[in-house]
Design an enzyme around this catalytic site. Sequence first.
Site, mmCIF file in Angstrom:
data_model
loop_
_atom_site.group_PDB
_atom_site.id
_atom_site.type_symbol
_atom_site.label_atom_id
_atom_site.label_comp_id
_atom_site.label_asym_id
_atom_site.label_seq_id
_atom_site.Cartn_x
_atom_site.Cartn_y
_atom_site.Cartn_z
ATOM 1 N N SER A 140 0.911 -1.119 -0.068
ATOM 2 C CA SER A 140 -0.061 0.038 -0.023
ATOM 3 C C SER A 140 0.973 1.178 -0.006
ATOM 4 C CB SER A 140 -0.964 0.018 1.341
ATOM 5 O OG SER A 140 -1.965 1.060 1.186
ATOM 6 N N ARG A 202 -12.567 7.751 7.210
ATOM 7 C CA ARG A 202 -12.095 6.541 7.511
ATOM 8 C C ARG A 202 -12.993 5.041 7.072
ATOM 9 N NH1 ARG A 202 -7.150 3.638 7.101
ATOM 10 N NH2 ARG A 202 -7.108 1.733 8.234
ATOM 11 N N ASP A 277 -8.839 -5.412 -6.301
ATOM 12 C CA ASP A 277 -8.381 -4.119 -5.572
ATOM 13 C C ASP A 277 -8.987 -2.583 -6.539
ATOM 14 O OD1 ASP A 277 -7.169 -1.919 -4.506
ATOM 15 O OD2 ASP A 277 -5.337 -3.016 -4.268
ATOM 16 N N HIS A 306 -8.200 -4.525 -1.604
ATOM 17 C CA HIS A 306 -6.882 -3.617 -1.294
ATOM 18 C C HIS A 306 -6.326 -4.310 -0.059
ATOM 19 C CE1 HIS A 306 -3.802 -0.635 -1.597
ATOM 20 N NE2 HIS A 306 -4.084 -0.214 -0.460
#
Length: 330
Positions: A140, A202, A277, A306
């Site tokens: 990432s 988030r 992803d 992801h």
Amino acid sequence: MAATPEKSSAAGHPARIIRERGVLRLPPFVLCSGERLVGGELAWQAWGAHQAPVAIVLGGISAGRDIGTWWSTQCGPGRSLDPQRLRLVSIDWLGGADASTGPRGDAAFPAIDTLDQAHALLALLNHLGVARVEVIVGASYGGCVAQHLGVLLGSRLGRLVVIGAAHRASPWALALRHLQRAGIAAAGHDRAARGEALRRARALAVLAYRTPDELEARFGEADAQTGVLGWLDAHGERFARRFDTEAFLRLSASLDAHVCAVEAIVAPTTLVTFVEDLIVPPALVEACARRIAGARLVALNSRYGHDAFLKEVAAVAAVLDDVINTECPA
């Protein structure tokens, strides 16, 4: 540069497994933004014997130097990244929420580029007296930084593994992060409103990390409030308890700005992409692989999207084992 290492042996494991933690005082340096970072400190950890081959381990924006915590499935005695064989080096991100220098509260902080993180890591390696890095494993955001560090190290690097990252950000990810930051900007300067906006940002990120198939399998028959919505809220709450809003904004923008001339990487490179992803789509990783001479591309399927680098333990371990067993001296 000053460092304050603390040495200990991992409880329950042989005494030769040394875990050092320290804070390196960085010299003043000009960031990619043109601003000058003065008095910067980089919190680090080195886990393993001094003479062992060095492996650098880097994760997402919420990951730090405690790799035995956030990536315990891959890091630890008997794992693919084993401190009994390797000296595992990790850091807290500059501009982040942990022990390295970063914004605290709503204080202003300069923009931090993925290349800035790599420069800080290079300073740490030189401080530790590391002449050669056997492998970098970056996932990432850490995969973005790993690319730059691979370029900087040149022939000092034995092998590079990049998981769920490419040479630039995807338009889909840019759009998502724009919406996240816009929500925080709309909250103005009210701390409570900004905190709520951070929780929502988030939650939106976590939703994008996963896939509809995973959520259907996990929550399809559950009550919405106690199922998927409660799960999203819990992720947002947990993140907001740990992260300052400004730290999130700095690292979010750092992901957007990431561009790396990966053609300059000379170390044998393995790129891992997850077909599902959404953040870093396989086509972009494939394009990245074509820019690196001799790069190997591994495509895996996962309903975790992801986040598969955290969830697909066996598949990721198989890739790491293959790289480390082939390239790193025992």
